[in-house]
Write a protein that holds these residues in place. Structure first.
Motif, PDB file in Angstrom:
ATOM      1  N   ASP A 138      33.860  41.032  34.039  1.00 40.34           N
ATOM      2  CA  ASP A 138      34.420  40.001  33.262  1.00 40.34           C
ATOM      3  C   ASP A 138      33.666  40.001  31.847  1.00 40.34           C
ATOM      4  O   ASP A 138      32.473  39.426  31.738  1.00 40.34           O
ATOM      5  CB  ASP A 138      34.468  38.693  33.830  1.00 40.34           C
ATOM      6  N   SER A 192      33.537  35.580  37.713  1.00 37.64           N
ATOM      7  CA  SER A 192      33.907  34.356  36.760  1.00 37.64           C
ATOM      8  C   SER A 192      35.600  34.597  36.569  1.00 37.64           C
ATOM      9  O   SER A 192      36.037  33.554  36.093  1.00 37.64           O
ATOM     10  CB  SER A 192      33.370  34.567  35.192  1.00 37.64           C
ATOM     11  N   ALA A 193      36.314  35.307  37.036  1.00 41.28           N
ATOM     12  CA  ALA A 193      37.711  35.620  36.888  1.00 41.28           C
ATOM     13  C   ALA A 193      38.329  35.496  38.288  1.00 41.28           C
ATOM     14  O   ALA A 193      39.512  35.706  38.362  1.00 41.28           O
ATOM     15  CB  ALA A 193      38.039  36.760  36.245  1.00 41.28           C
ATOM     16  N   HIS A 207      39.035  42.275  30.925  1.00 46.57           N
ATOM     17  CA  HIS A 207      40.268  41.587  30.041  1.00 46.57           C
ATOM     18  C   HIS A 207      39.349  41.039  28.708  1.00 46.57           C
ATOM     19  O   HIS A 207      38.355  40.368  28.742  1.00 46.57           O
ATOM     20  CB  HIS A 207      41.044  40.784  31.086  1.00 46.57           C
ATOM     21  N   ARG A 250      44.699  43.166  30.213  1.00 48.46           N
ATOM     22  CA  ARG A 250      45.881  42.487  30.177  1.00 48.46           C
ATOM     23  C   ARG A 250      46.929  42.919  29.320  1.00 48.46           C
ATOM     24  O   ARG A 250      47.976  42.293  28.952  1.00 48.46           O
ATOM     25  CB  ARG A 250      45.570  41.054  29.676  1.00 48.46           C
ATOM     26  N   ARG A 299      27.345  37.384  29.444  1.00 47.56           N
ATOM     27  CA  ARG A 299      28.171  38.204  30.408  1.00 47.56           C
ATOM     28  C   ARG A 299      27.988  39.757  30.425  1.00 47.56           C
ATOM     29  O   ARG A 299      27.946  40.569  31.371  1.00 47.56           O
ATOM     30  CB  ARG A 299      29.642  37.893  30.360  1.00 47.56           C
ATOM     31  N   HIS A 335      39.274  33.294  40.333  1.00 46.14           N
ATOM     32  CA  HIS A 335      40.061  32.446  40.463  1.00 46.14           C
ATOM     33  C   HIS A 335      41.797  32.766  40.191  1.00 46.14           C
ATOM     34  O   HIS A 335      42.416  32.048  40.380  1.00 46.14           O
ATOM     35  CB  HIS A 335      39.878  31.237  40.161  1.00 46.14           C
ATOM     36  N   ARG A 336      41.870  34.134  39.676  1.00 44.39           N
ATOM     37  CA  ARG A 336      42.960  34.642  39.082  1.00 44.39           C
ATOM     38  C   ARG A 336      43.640  35.637  40.093  1.00 44.39           C
ATOM     39  O   ARG A 336      42.891  36.409  40.428  1.00 44.39           O
ATOM     40  CB  ARG A 336      42.789  35.146  37.734  1.00 44.39           C
ATOM     41  N   ARG A 364      44.328  36.298  26.178  1.00 48.46           N
ATOM     42  CA  ARG A 364      45.827  36.410  26.738  1.00 48.46           C
ATOM     43  C   ARG A 364      46.797  36.719  25.444  1.00 48.46           C
ATOM     44  O   ARG A 364      46.640  36.374  24.364  1.00 48.46           O
ATOM     45  CB  ARG A 364      46.121  35.022  27.415  1.00 48.46           C
ATOM     46  N   ASN A 387      35.124  38.738  29.147  1.00 46.11           N
ATOM     47  CA  ASN A 387      35.942  37.958  28.276  1.00 46.11           C
ATOM     48  C   ASN A 387      34.849  37.270  27.376  1.00 46.11           C
ATOM     49  O   ASN A 387      34.033  36.437  28.007  1.00 46.11           O
ATOM     50  CB  ASN A 387      36.728  37.120  29.105  1.00 46.11           C
TER      51      ASN A 387
END
Ligand code: 3PG
Ligand code: MG
Length: 404
Positions: free
Chosen positions: A20, A151-152, A58, A115, A35, A154-155, A61, A22
């Motif tokens: 992650d 940290s991602a 990613h 993405r 990160r 939950h997707r 968005r 991001n």
């Protein structure tokens, strides 16, 4: 822990690693942040063992300003890893496959923003994601999949939940340490007092955490926008929108009854600010006791120093302290007193401590605190809240389900 880790993975393989990365993007420039530093450890470990390491990540968005290529991320990651990181502007097409095939043992490649690939984003089950062209094409190039992107987690995106069904799968070092620290509040038994510092801007996050953890936490210390809404529920004329603010009234309408009920049923667990700070006419920090506020005429930007003294005492009496959200607008030094005061108290004691949630952990480097003085500083936002409230993290669940 019920997933496989890098200790279970034979070295010398072709490994696909989900990171992650991001990051904040300012005027098109990707900002270095914690990160990169964290994930670099996982990447370096794999490269040093002689694996061929292909990373996916990613950024933003589609439609947002921060939806950019990962070209800059490759250079920043390389600095932290201390090895070259190649970049290919493709995710699973012929160019990507060629770049993957051209790697030697110990070499690292970063693929383009996942993405940008149509199969990535729509949330779907691991089974559906495993069937996508993206997952099937890419998986054919690898021996193993490593998910380091706690940290991602939950997707339910393809790069996070699809691969464990088609490749032997492992948790990376970041995934492992985040999982362990962030579930400690639910899983570990602490002998002494467990304290949770809750602030930030979202009342629903604070309410969710308080409801989920009422048995585990002895004392909640409140601040931020959420803390002011609790003061309003306690009958003080604060926690409302004045002069152009748009933070309180809508949240109040939606949550007032729940907050009142929490105060009534669990008031003895909850400590609210006794004073608040604001900007005076000279642009200086000024403070007022909550009980002396006759009418709110301007925004409050921090808890006051009397409150910090109370919170400091509670922290020093605690065996474990979890922080979720800031107590004030710490990016402005004048209003950093609450957030930094509590972090300093935690740093000076040897309690078990986890700091996370949004940008709160940024206060640690901004004000010269050392990460080593905390048990864990999380790089997760939404996933941290979900871990605290006991909500499932789909990408972790699928790692566990597919572990042997
Ligand atoms: C984050 O930065 O919060 C995670 O990487 C998840 O990103 P998202 O909120 O855009 O899904
Ligand atoms: Mg987010």
């Amino acid at each position: 822990m019920s997933f496989n880790t890098l200790d279970d993975l034979e070295p010398g393989q072709r490994v696909l690693v989900r990171l992650d990365l991001n990051s904040p993007v300012e005027d098109g420039t990707v900002q270095d942040n914690r990160r990169f530093e964290r994930h670099a450890e996982t990447v370096r470990e794999l490269a040093e063992r002689g694996d061929r390491v292909v990373c996916m990540a990613h950024q933003g968005r589609p439609g947002d300003d921060d939806f950019v290529s990962l070209r800059q991320h490759a250079d920043i990651l390389a600095e932290h890893v201390g090895r070259d990181v190649r970049f290919v502007p493709d995710t699973y097409g012929p160019e990507a496959v060629e770049a993957i095939g051209g790697l030697d043992d110990g070499e690292i490649l970063l693929l383009e923003n996942v993405r940008m690939c149509e199969d990535e984003l729509p949330e779907a089950t691991p089974e559906e994601k495993a069937e996508t062209e993206f997952v099937r094409t890419l998986a054919a190039e690898f021996d193993a999949y490593v998910n380091d992107a706690y940290s991602a987690a939950h997707r339910k995106h393809a790069s996070l939940v699809g691969f464990p069904l088609v490749l032997p799968s492992y948790a990376g070092r970041v995934m492992e340490s985040e999982y362990e620290a962030n579930t400690a509040i639910a899983e570990r038994e602490f002998d002494g007092q467990v304290t949770m510092v809750v602030g930030g801007t979202k009342a629903t996050d604070v309410i969710g955490v308080m409801n989920a953890l009422d048995e585990k936490v002895d004392r909640f210390l409140l601040g931020g926008i959420a803390g002011e809404l609790f003061l309003r529920a306690a009958g003080y004329p604060v926690g409302e929108d004045v002069e152009g603010l748009d933070l309180f009234d809508e949240q109040w309408e939606q949550n007032a009854d729940t907050i009142r009920a929490l105060l009534e049923e669990r008031g003895d667990q909850i400590t609210l600010a006794k004073d608040l700070a604001y900007e005076d006419a000279e642009g200086e920090r000024a403070e007022v006791l909550v009980e002396d506020v006759a009418e709110k005429t301007q925004g409050f930007l921090d808890v006051g120093t009397d409150t910090v003294a109370v919170y400091d005492d509670v922290v020093r009496d605690s065996e474990a302290v979890f922080v979720k959200g800031a107590l004030g607008l710490f990016e402005d030094e004048r209003f950093s007193v609450g957030t930094v005061g509590v972090l300093e108290a935690i740093a000076e004691t040897d309690c078990f401590s986890v700091v996370g949630g949004g940008d709160t952990s940024r206060a640690i480097e901004m004000y010269g605190l050392s990460e080593d003085d905390f048990s864990h500083v999380s790089i997760a936002g939404g996933a941290y809240i979900r871990a605290l409230t006991g909500d499932p993290l789909p990408a972790v669940e699928v790692l566990e389900a597919e572990a042997n």
